[in-house]
Structure formats: C-alpha cells, structure tokens
Design a protein around this motif. Structure first.
Motif, PDB file in Angstrom:
ATOM      1  N   LYS A 211       0.805  -1.217   0.000  1.00 43.39           N
ATOM      2  CA  LYS A 211       0.000   0.000   0.000  1.00 43.39           C
ATOM      3  C   LYS A 211       0.840   1.271   0.000  1.00 43.39           C
ATOM      4  O   LYS A 211       0.301   2.355  -0.144  1.00 43.39           O
ATOM      5  N   VAL A 212       2.134   1.141   0.228  1.00 49.48           N
ATOM      6  CA  VAL A 212       2.960   2.346   0.307  1.00 49.48           C
ATOM      7  C   VAL A 212       4.066   2.302  -0.749  1.00 49.48           C
ATOM      8  O   VAL A 212       4.406   1.241  -1.264  1.00 49.48           O
ATOM      9  N   ASP A 213       4.599   3.492  -1.053  1.00 49.43           N
ATOM     10  CA  ASP A 213       5.692   3.571  -2.037  1.00 49.43           C
ATOM     11  C   ASP A 213       7.056   3.521  -1.353  1.00 49.43           C
ATOM     12  O   ASP A 213       8.009   2.977  -1.902  1.00 49.43           O
ATOM     13  N   ASN A 214       7.134   4.140  -0.172  1.00 46.46           N
ATOM     14  CA  ASN A 214       8.404   4.199   0.561  1.00 46.46           C
ATOM     15  C   ASN A 214       8.214   3.711   1.985  1.00 46.46           C
ATOM     16  O   ASN A 214       7.217   4.056   2.633  1.00 46.46           O
ATOM     17  N   ILE A 215       9.185   2.939   2.466  1.00 47.34           N
ATOM     18  CA  ILE A 215       9.205   2.628   3.898  1.00 47.34           C
ATOM     19  C   ILE A 215      10.554   3.096   4.439  1.00 47.34           C
ATOM     20  O   ILE A 215      11.611   2.649   3.991  1.00 47.34           O
ATOM     21  N   ILE A 216      10.481   4.043   5.348  1.00 50.41           N
ATOM     22  CA  ILE A 216      11.695   4.498   6.038  1.00 50.41           C
ATOM     23  C   ILE A 216      11.820   3.651   7.294  1.00 50.41           C
ATOM     24  O   ILE A 216      10.887   3.596   8.104  1.00 50.41           O
ATOM     25  N   ILE A 217      12.937   2.957   7.431  1.00 47.68           N
ATOM     26  CA  ILE A 217      13.138   2.156   8.638  1.00 47.68           C
ATOM     27  C   ILE A 217      14.173   2.864   9.501  1.00 47.68           C
ATOM     28  O   ILE A 217      15.311   3.083   9.075  1.00 47.68           O
ATOM     29  N   GLY A 218      13.746   3.260  10.697  1.00 50.59           N
ATOM     30  CA  GLY A 218      14.648   4.008  11.578  1.00 50.59           C
ATOM     31  C   GLY A 218      14.708   3.365  12.945  1.00 50.59           C
ATOM     32  O   GLY A 218      14.138   2.301  13.177  1.00 50.59           O
ATOM     33  N   GLY A 219      15.400   4.026  13.858  1.00 45.46           N
ATOM     34  CA  GLY A 219      15.478   3.534  15.240  1.00 45.46           C
ATOM     35  C   GLY A 219      16.291   2.257  15.354  1.00 45.46           C
ATOM     36  O   GLY A 219      17.031   1.877  14.441  1.00 45.46           O
ATOM     37  N   GLY A 220      16.075   1.583  16.485  1.00 43.71           N
ATOM     38  CA  GLY A 220      16.869   0.383  16.780  1.00 43.71           C
ATOM     39  C   GLY A 220      16.660  -0.732  15.771  1.00 43.71           C
ATOM     40  O   GLY A 220      17.566  -1.537  15.525  1.00 43.71           O
ATOM     41  N   MET A 221      15.474  -0.772  15.149  1.00 39.81           N
ATOM     42  CA  MET A 221      15.211  -1.896  14.245  1.00 39.81           C
ATOM     43  C   MET A 221      16.036  -1.855  12.964  1.00 39.81           C
ATOM     44  O   MET A 221      16.207  -2.869  12.292  1.00 39.81           O
ATOM     45  N   ALA A 222      16.606  -0.689  12.642  1.00 42.02           N
ATOM     46  CA  ALA A 222      17.369  -0.563  11.386  1.00 42.02           C
ATOM     47  C   ALA A 222      18.631  -1.441  11.393  1.00 42.02           C
ATOM     48  O   ALA A 222      19.069  -1.914  10.345  1.00 42.02           O
ATOM     49  N   TYR A 223      19.183  -1.668  12.597  1.00 41.90           N
ATOM     50  CA  TYR A 223      20.501  -2.347  12.661  1.00 41.90           C
ATOM     51  C   TYR A 223      20.437  -3.804  12.222  1.00 41.90           C
ATOM     52  O   TYR A 223      21.397  -4.331  11.659  1.00 41.90           O
ATOM     53  N   THR A 224      19.313  -4.460  12.481  1.00 42.98           N
ATOM     54  CA  THR A 224      19.172  -5.848  12.029  1.00 42.98           C
ATOM     55  C   THR A 224      19.224  -5.881  10.500  1.00 42.98           C
ATOM     56  O   THR A 224      19.865  -6.753   9.910  1.00 42.98           O
ATOM     57  N   PHE A 225      18.589  -4.909   9.851  1.00 40.70           N
ATOM     58  CA  PHE A 225      18.599  -4.835   8.374  1.00 40.70           C
ATOM     59  C   PHE A 225      20.014  -4.560   7.861  1.00 40.70           C
ATOM     60  O   PHE A 225      20.463  -5.153   6.886  1.00 40.70           O
ATOM     61  N   VAL A 226      20.708  -3.630   8.548  1.00 41.36           N
ATOM     62  CA  VAL A 226      22.060  -3.263   8.092  1.00 41.36           C
ATOM     63  C   VAL A 226      23.005  -4.458   8.262  1.00 41.36           C
ATOM     64  O   VAL A 226      23.839  -4.738   7.390  1.00 41.36           O
ATOM     65  N   LYS A 227      22.830  -5.216   9.327  1.00 38.34           N
ATOM     66  CA  LYS A 227      23.675  -6.404   9.528  1.00 38.34           C
ATOM     67  C   LYS A 227      23.421  -7.437   8.422  1.00 38.34           C
ATOM     68  O   LYS A 227      24.355  -8.027   7.886  1.00 38.34           O
ATOM     69  N   VAL A 228      22.146  -7.610   8.082  1.00 37.47           N
ATOM     70  CA  VAL A 228      21.796  -8.535   6.999  1.00 37.47           C
ATOM     71  C   VAL A 228      22.500  -8.127   5.706  1.00 37.47           C
ATOM     72  O   VAL A 228      22.937  -8.967   4.915  1.00 37.47           O
ATOM     73  N   LYS A 229      22.631  -6.816   5.516  1.00 38.97           N
ATOM     74  CA  LYS A 229      23.259  -6.323   4.285  1.00 38.97           C
ATOM     75  C   LYS A 229      24.789  -6.312   4.393  1.00 38.97           C
ATOM     76  O   LYS A 229      25.470  -5.748   3.542  1.00 38.97           O
ATOM     77  N   GLY A 230      25.315  -6.892   5.466  1.00 40.54           N
ATOM     78  CA  GLY A 230      26.767  -7.044   5.587  1.00 40.54           C
ATOM     79  C   GLY A 230      27.462  -5.924   6.334  1.00 40.54           C
ATOM     80  O   GLY A 230      28.696  -5.849   6.330  1.00 40.54           O
ATOM     81  N   GLY A 231      26.694  -5.029   6.968  1.00 47.66           N
ATOM     82  CA  GLY A 231      27.316  -3.917   7.694  1.00 47.66           C
ATOM     83  C   GLY A 231      27.903  -4.347   9.040  1.00 47.66           C
ATOM     84  O   GLY A 231      27.501  -5.358   9.613  1.00 47.66           O
ATOM     85  N   ASN A 232      28.888  -3.583   9.517  1.00 47.60           N
ATOM     86  CA  ASN A 232      29.403  -3.783  10.885  1.00 47.60           C
ATOM     87  C   ASN A 232      28.670  -2.800  11.783  1.00 47.60           C
ATOM     88  O   ASN A 232      28.860  -1.588  11.656  1.00 47.60           O
ATOM     89  N   ILE A 233      27.849  -3.328  12.666  1.00 52.83           N
ATOM     90  CA  ILE A 233      27.001  -2.430  13.460  1.00 52.83           C
ATOM     91  C   ILE A 233      27.510  -2.252  14.884  1.00 52.83           C
ATOM     92  O   ILE A 233      26.823  -1.706  15.740  1.00 52.83           O
ATOM     93  N   GLY A 234      28.733  -2.723  15.156  1.00 50.37           N
ATOM     94  CA  GLY A 234      29.310  -2.564  16.497  1.00 50.37           C
ATOM     95  C   GLY A 234      28.411  -3.202  17.543  1.00 50.37           C
ATOM     96  O   GLY A 234      27.941  -4.326  17.358  1.00 50.37           O
ATOM     97  N   ASP A 235      28.154  -2.458  18.618  1.00 43.11           N
ATOM     98  CA  ASP A 235      27.317  -2.999  19.705  1.00 43.11           C
ATOM     99  C   ASP A 235      25.860  -2.533  19.600  1.00 43.11           C
ATOM    100  O   ASP A 235      25.118  -2.581  20.585  1.00 43.11           O
ATOM    101  N   SER A 236      25.446  -2.087  18.423  1.00 47.07           N
ATOM    102  CA  SER A 236      24.069  -1.590  18.271  1.00 47.07           C
ATOM    103  C   SER A 236      23.067  -2.718  18.505  1.00 47.07           C
ATOM    104  O   SER A 236      23.389  -3.898  18.309  1.00 47.07           O
TER     105      SER A 236
END
Ligand code: AMP
Length: 395
Positions: A211-236
């Motif tokens: 139903k939406v065109d854009n989803i902005i993912i912010g806050g603490g939940m973003a780090y799980t996505f960034v880790k999946v994409k291969g990022g180093n998220i430190g102790d986040s």
C-alpha cells in the motif's frame, strides 16, 4: 459505517464506551486529560440532541475492587472538561447502576464505576454485557484504545443493540484516518517505521508493503537490516534471530517495487546513557564498543527529502532514543519534515505509543493531520487485523 451523526439522541440514553484510562498522580489527580478531551465531541453532540450520556470505562489493571483504581477520582476532571457536572455511581451493573441510569434526565451525564472491578469485563462475559446493555437505549463505542479487545463493554455488549449501535466521533475519525493512509491515499505514500525492535513491527511492514511507495526504517530496528546487508554495526541493538525476516522483507520490497530507506549514518555512543561519548559513523562501519542511538545528519537530510515529496505519511516509532536529549535529533527532524509536508498539503497520521509521546513532547501534535489515540489498536489495524470492537458495530 454508522456514527452518532446517523442518530438523533433526543430522549435517548446513550451507553458510551469511552477510554478514560488516564494517568493519575499520587493525589489521584489526572495528569494527562487527552483521552477525556478526545471523547468530548461525542458526548456533547448527544447532549445537544436532547439525550443523556452514560459513560463506561476501565482505569488501570485492578485485581477486583481497588479504591485506587476507582473512576470517582476523575469525576471532577471530567466535569471540568465537559463543562457539565457529572453524576457518578459506585458500580457499573446491578440495582444501583440501573437506578442511576433510570433516573438520568436528558442533558445529564452519568459515569459508571470501573468496568474492570468485575472480572467478567475482560472475560467478555455475555451475561455481564447484557446487564450493561440494560442501562442505555443506544450503544456508542468511542474507545479506540480498547477496540482491539473483545471485552464485554467494547465488543460483546454490541449484540444487545442490533440496530441501535454506532461509532462515536473519535473512533470514526481513527478509522477514517487510517483509511486515508492505507486505502484512499494520495501517492506517493511514505511509512516511517521506527522503534526498538524489528520483531514488534514485522507484521506491520509486511501488511503495508503493498500500500505504500516508501518505507523508512529508523530507530533500533534498522541495525538488524544493516547487519543482513553485511554492515558492521558494532554494539548496536540487533535481533540475530530476526535476520531471516529482515532479509525476507528486503526481498519482498524488491518484488513489489516498494523502496526501503535505511539510515546511512548514525550518532554512535560508547554506552546507552545520556552522558555517553558520541561520534558520527557510517552505519555500515560502527566500531566495536559503540552503538548507534540516533540517525546521523546525512540520514536526516535523506529521510526529510523522502518525506518532503510524499503526499501521504504514516509515522510509527521513534527514529532514535529520543528520551535522551543527545539522541533526539533524528526524531525531531522527522517531526519537522512531517510538519512541513503537512503544511504543504500532505496528509500525515502519527500512531503507536512512543511516536505519539515524541510528537507531543516536541510540539508537533498540532502540525500533523491526525494523532492516533490507540497504541496497540493502531498497530493491530496496521497489521491488517480486524479489530473486534470495530467489527461488532459493523456486524
Ligand atoms: P517501540 O516501543 O518498539 O516503538 O520502541 C520505542 C523505543 O525504541 C524508544 O524507547 C526508543 O528509545 C527506542 N529506540 C529507538 N532507537 C533506538 C536505538 N538505536 N537503540 C535502542 N533503542 C532505540
């Protein structure tokens, strides 16, 4: 969808489920009157028609009858806000309640004692609901905050008013606002989903994807996505057991052509505290010992741009740990961007507990199109669930 505007309440007793579950201080004074004010238009319309209003609500989570949860504490506050002296009866069912309801004159308001003093309320007991139904001629549900509960007063009681049941103005507005975002929306539609955990928002993200065109993912939940994409998220903060779901969401978004916007930089802190040392880092390169607690400046610019070009905006969940001043900027900038877009004609809805708290705290409540009054209820609607309290009126 029948609302109170479809009825004339002249000489009628309206039995209204309101949500007066308000915070009280140690002197039993109401410290936030938002919920009482929110019910006012419905009550006033009924009185202006020439009817009377019987208000029923819960307060807190009493175990049986507990004085500190008595609704008598709010009588003064409700009277002041409504501008009418309200009557109070020390039970919500039984002889006393029936007598008080029978004696109620047009133009008068009666507040019943806490529904949850009876365990039958939460149990959705039919006999208890029937007793409640004896008190009024027309059932009005105006309590969005409890519409996701199949309790006696929120759902079960409706069956005793097959024709004479309707939504109050507040509940109708909640439904219309969500409809304006998810079903009748002007494009582009942007959802901002923040907060601490992916796990609590998975179903929301999946349901709104179409139903939406854009989803902005912010806050603490973003780090799980960034880790999946291969990022180093430190102790986040990260939910390792939800990485497969995050991946599934990313795949789904690609398939459906929904753009997912993740932060690109963060305000990282050396501890989860208000006086932590901070530095701005690339979100894919957060050093060990550091954790991202807010969106960084580049992210704020990017997110604000997406919001600026949106015609419909939904905001659920803060962008950072806004409770600490050092990590509130991302959430404030988001509020600013939404306020500007709204001033330019976008429709914006803020819903879900913490984002509502943030919007109020930072003074954006009057600058967005609608601020929802129900946390859990709003989340369940965003998940695509049918709320029992709403269904009971529509049936
Ligand atoms: P929720 O109840 O899931 O909407 O989460 C709201 C909470 O998420 C707020 O109390 C925020 O402080 C918290 N939060 C936001 N961003 C972060 C973050 N980067 N790390 C930890 N907690 C966060």
């Amino acid at each position: 969808m029948k609302t109170i505007n479809d009825f004339n309440f002249k000489n009628k007793k309206a039995l209204i489920r309101v949500d007066f579950n308000v915070p009280l201080n140690e002197n039993f004074e109401v410290t936030d009157t938002t919920r009482i004010e929110a019910a006012k238009p419905t009550i006033i319309k009924i009185l202006e028609d020439g009817g009377s209003a019987i208000l029923m609500s819960h307060l807190g989570r009493p175990k049986g009858v507990e004085e500190k949860f008595s609704l008598k504490h709010i009588v003064k506050s409700v009277s002041n806000i409504l501008g009418v002296h309200i009557k109070f009866v020390e039970n919500c069912v039984g002889k006393e309640a029936e007598k008080a309801a029978a004696e109620l004159q047009d133009g008068e308001i009666l507040l019943l004692e806490n529904l949850r003093f009876h365990p039958e309320e939460k149990a959705g007991d039919v006999g208890f609901a029937e007793k409640l139904s004896k008190l009024g001629d027309i059932y009005v549900n105006d309590a969005f905050g409890t519409a996701h509960r199949a309790h006696a007063s929120t759902t079960v009681v409706a069956q005793f008013f097959p024709e004479d049941k309707c939504f109050g103005l507040l509940l109708a507005k909640e439904i219309e606002s969500l409809n304006a975002v998810l079903n009748n929306s002007k494009k582009p539609v942007t959802a901002i989903i923040g907060g601490a955990k992916v796990s609590s928002k998975i179903d929301v993200i999946k349901n709104i994807m179409d139903k939406v065109d854009n989803i902005i993912i912010g806050g603490g939940m973003a780090y799980t996505f960034v880790k999946v994409k291969g990022g180093n998220i430190g102790d986040s903060i990260c939910e390792d057991d939800k990485m497969d779901v995050a991946q599934e969401i990313l795949n789904l978004a690609k398939q459906k052509n929904t753009k997912i916007h993740l932060p690109i930089d963060v305000v990282a802190a050396d501890s989860f505290s208000a006086d932590a040392k901070t530095q701005i880092c690339d979100i894919y390169d957060i050093p060990e010992g550091w954790q991202g607690l807010d969106a960084g400046p580049k992210t704020n610019i990017g997110f604000s741009y997406v919001i600026a070009i949106s015609k419909t905006i939904l905001w659920n969940g803060p962008i950072g740990v806004f409770e600490m001043k050092k990590f509130a900027k991302g959430t404030i900038e988001m509020g600013n961007a939404i306020a500007d877009a709204t001033a330019d004609g976008a429709f914006s809805l803020v819903g879900g507990g913490d984002s509502v708290a943030a919007v109020k705290q930072f003074g954006f409540a009057d600058k967005v199109s609608y601020v929802s009054t129900g946390g859990g209820a709003m989340l369940e609607m965003l998940e695509g669930k049918t709320l029992p309290g709403i269904e009971a009126i529509l049936k």
